[in-house]
Design a protein around this motif. Structure first.
Motif, short mmCIF file in Angstrom:
data_model
loop_
_atom_site.label_atom_id
_atom_site.label_comp_id
_atom_site.label_asym_id
_atom_site.label_seq_id
_atom_site.Cartn_x
_atom_site.Cartn_y
_atom_site.Cartn_z
N GLN A 194 -19.03 67.56 69.87
CA GLN A 194 -18.35 67.64 68.58
C GLN A 194 -18.58 69.02 67.98
O GLN A 194 -19.69 69.54 68.05
CB GLN A 194 -18.90 66.59 67.60
CG GLN A 194 -18.72 65.17 68.05
CD GLN A 194 -19.38 64.24 67.06
OE1 GLN A 194 -19.00 64.19 65.90
NE2 GLN A 194 -20.39 63.50 67.52
N TRP A 195 -17.50 69.58 67.41
CA TRP A 195 -17.61 70.86 66.71
C TRP A 195 -16.99 70.69 65.33
O TRP A 195 -15.82 70.36 65.21
CB TRP A 195 -16.86 71.97 67.46
CG TRP A 195 -17.44 72.28 68.80
CD1 TRP A 195 -18.50 73.10 69.07
CD2 TRP A 195 -17.00 71.78 70.07
NE1 TRP A 195 -18.73 73.14 70.42
CE2 TRP A 195 -17.82 72.34 71.06
CE3 TRP A 195 -15.98 70.91 70.47
CZ2 TRP A 195 -17.66 72.07 72.40
CZ3 TRP A 195 -15.82 70.62 71.81
CH2 TRP A 195 -16.66 71.20 72.76
N ARG A 196 -17.78 70.93 64.28
CA ARG A 196 -17.28 70.89 62.90
C ARG A 196 -16.88 72.30 62.49
O ARG A 196 -17.57 73.28 62.79
CB ARG A 196 -18.34 70.35 61.95
CG ARG A 196 -18.57 68.84 62.13
CD ARG A 196 -19.54 68.27 61.10
NE ARG A 196 -19.09 68.57 59.75
CZ ARG A 196 -19.83 69.24 58.86
NH1 ARG A 196 -21.02 69.70 59.15
NH2 ARG A 196 -19.35 69.47 57.65
N VAL A 197 -15.76 72.40 61.79
CA VAL A 197 -15.26 73.69 61.35
C VAL A 197 -16.31 74.42 60.51
O VAL A 197 -16.61 75.60 60.76
CB VAL A 197 -13.94 73.53 60.56
CG1 VAL A 197 -13.47 74.87 60.03
CG2 VAL A 197 -12.87 72.87 61.41
N ALA A 198 -16.90 73.76 59.53
CA ALA A 198 -17.89 74.40 58.65
C ALA A 198 -19.08 74.92 59.45
O ALA A 198 -19.62 75.99 59.14
CB ALA A 198 -18.34 73.45 57.55
N ASP A 199 -19.51 74.19 60.48
CA ASP A 199 -20.63 74.65 61.30
C ASP A 199 -20.26 75.92 62.06
O ASP A 199 -21.07 76.83 62.20
CB ASP A 199 -21.06 73.56 62.29
CG ASP A 199 -21.67 72.35 61.60
OD1 ASP A 199 -22.09 72.47 60.42
OD2 ASP A 199 -21.74 71.28 62.25
N ALA A 200 -19.02 75.99 62.56
CA ALA A 200 -18.57 77.19 63.27
C ALA A 200 -18.51 78.39 62.32
O ALA A 200 -18.91 79.49 62.68
CB ALA A 200 -17.21 76.95 63.92
N VAL A 201 -18.02 78.18 61.09
CA VAL A 201 -17.95 79.26 60.11
C VAL A 201 -19.37 79.74 59.78
O VAL A 201 -19.63 80.94 59.72
CB VAL A 201 -17.21 78.82 58.82
CG1 VAL A 201 -17.34 79.86 57.73
CG2 VAL A 201 -15.75 78.54 59.13
N THR A 202 -20.31 78.81 59.61
CA THR A 202 -21.70 79.18 59.34
C THR A 202 -22.31 79.95 60.52
O THR A 202 -22.98 80.97 60.33
CB THR A 202 -22.53 77.93 59.03
OG1 THR A 202 -22.00 77.30 57.87
CG2 THR A 202 -24.00 78.29 58.80
N ALA A 203 -22.07 79.47 61.74
CA ALA A 203 -22.67 80.09 62.92
C ALA A 203 -22.09 81.46 63.24
O ALA A 203 -22.82 82.36 63.65
CB ALA A 203 -22.51 79.15 64.12
N PHE A 204 -20.79 81.60 63.09
CA PHE A 204 -20.14 82.82 63.55
C PHE A 204 -19.69 83.73 62.42
O PHE A 204 -19.19 84.83 62.66
CB PHE A 204 -18.93 82.47 64.41
CG PHE A 204 -19.31 81.71 65.64
CD1 PHE A 204 -20.08 82.30 66.63
CD2 PHE A 204 -18.90 80.40 65.82
CE1 PHE A 204 -20.45 81.61 67.76
CE2 PHE A 204 -19.26 79.70 66.96
CZ PHE A 204 -20.03 80.30 67.94
#
Length: 173
Positions: free
Chosen positions: A158-168
């Protein structure tokens, strides 16, 4: 003559089965021949349809919003605010996962690619010809709201959009 629900290219239905009136397809976004990727967020839907693969948002009672995209053949989309995760594509891009930023106001701006990486798909070997799949099709690849889901080889990712924005981060702004 009564038009079918699909005459706009995308149709939405209420829990009781009634057709929900949606805004018209934005003609500048190109033709819609097939709905490749779709997710429901709140009272609206987001899609990236064939042939030009724009990212389009439909909310009842509001004009359609859309962004041009360089991503071809996406199979799933998840959206949170002004960011989206778009998964899949043609050929080697079937394993592509891209974080994009959607610029306001959504009337034909480019969907800015922030970062692209590969999903953990299994290689399809041997490749028979240039049209053969490069990756084994996963059991499931779908966007649900703000989350992309991949089930492949007995594993659920699973990939959450907010997690991707935070990580990258957000290189676009």
């Amino acid at each position: 003559m009564e038009w079918p629900p699909s005459c706009n290219g995308v149709a939405c239905f209420a829990p009781d089965g009634a057709v929900i009136e949606m805004p018209s397809w934005p003609e500048e976004a190109g033709l819609i021949a097939d709905c490749y990727a779709l997710t429901v967020v709140g009272s609206g839907v987001w899609t990236s349809p064939y042939t030009d693969f724009p990212i389009v948002r439909f909310v009842p009672g509001q004009p359609a919003r859309w962004w041009r995209s360089e991503l071809t053949g996406p199979k799933a989309i998840a959206v949170d605010g002004m960011h989206a995760l778009v998964a899949g594509g043609y050929g080697d891009d079937a394993a592509r996962l891209t974080l994009v930023r959607l610029q306001e106001p959504g009337d034909g701006q480019d969907a800015g690619m922030v970062i692209t990486w590969r999903m953990p798909l299994r290689a399809a070997l041997p490749v028979q010809n240039e049209w053969a799949p490069v990756w084994e099709p996963p059991a499931l690849l779908a966007g649900r709201g703000d989350t992309l889901h991949l089930i492949d080889d007995g594993k659920w990712h699973q990939w959450r959009v907010a997690d991707a924005v935070t990580a990258f981060g957000d290189a676009m702004g």
